[in-house]
Design a protein around this motif. Structure first.
Motif, PDB file in Angstrom:
ATOM      1  N   UNK A   1       0.819  -1.196   0.000  1.00  0.00           N
ATOM      2  CA  UNK A   1       0.000   0.000   0.000  1.00  0.00           C
ATOM      3  C   UNK A   1       0.867   1.266   0.000  1.00  0.00           C
ATOM      4  N   UNK A   2       1.963   1.264   0.749  1.00  0.00           N
ATOM      5  CA  UNK A   2       2.839   2.436   0.811  1.00  0.00           C
ATOM      6  C   UNK A   2       3.483   2.730  -0.543  1.00  0.00           C
ATOM      7  N   UNK A   3       3.991   1.710  -1.273  1.00  0.00           N
ATOM      8  CA  UNK A   3       4.562   2.025  -2.595  1.00  0.00           C
ATOM      9  C   UNK A   3       3.527   2.642  -3.544  1.00  0.00           C
ATOM     10  N   UNK A   4       2.299   2.184  -3.477  1.00  0.00           N
ATOM     11  CA  UNK A   4       1.255   2.752  -4.331  1.00  0.00           C
ATOM     12  C   UNK A   4       1.024   4.218  -3.980  1.00  0.00           C
ATOM     13  N   UNK A   5       0.995   4.531  -2.700  1.00  0.00           N
ATOM     14  CA  UNK A   5       0.819   5.920  -2.287  1.00  0.00           C
ATOM     15  C   UNK A   5       2.003   6.784  -2.709  1.00  0.00           C
ATOM     16  N   UNK A   6       3.206   6.236  -2.631  1.00  0.00           N
ATOM     17  CA  UNK A   6       4.380   6.983  -3.066  1.00  0.00           C
ATOM     18  C   UNK A   6       4.356   7.258  -4.570  1.00  0.00           C
ATOM     19  N   UNK A   7       3.942   6.267  -5.326  1.00  0.00           N
ATOM     20  CA  UNK A   7       3.840   6.464  -6.783  1.00  0.00           C
ATOM     21  C   UNK A   7       2.775   7.505  -7.104  1.00  0.00           C
TER      22      UNK A   7
END
Length: 56
Positions: A1-7
């Motif tokens: 979930x965090x990588x998606x938010x960063x992208x």
């Protein structure tokens, strides 16, 4: 979930920068056009007085 938010955050930042740069290009173009109009309307006489319309 965090990588998606960063992208998604990166996409938003890049979109914002692109939009700001485009707006700045339009503002720069408007300033150049106004400068040219003022330069041509005022003339280029160099002999004393108020020959220049800008303060440089």
């Amino acid at each position: 979930m965090v990588p998606l938010l960063l992208v998604l955050l990166l996409v938003l930042v890049l979109f914002g920068v692109g939009f700001a740069v485009k707006i700045l290009w339009w503002i720069a173009l408007a300033v150049v056009v106004l400068w040219l109009i003022g330069f041509l309307a005022r003339g280029t006489k160099t002999g004393g007085g108020r020959g220049r319309w800008y303060r440089w």
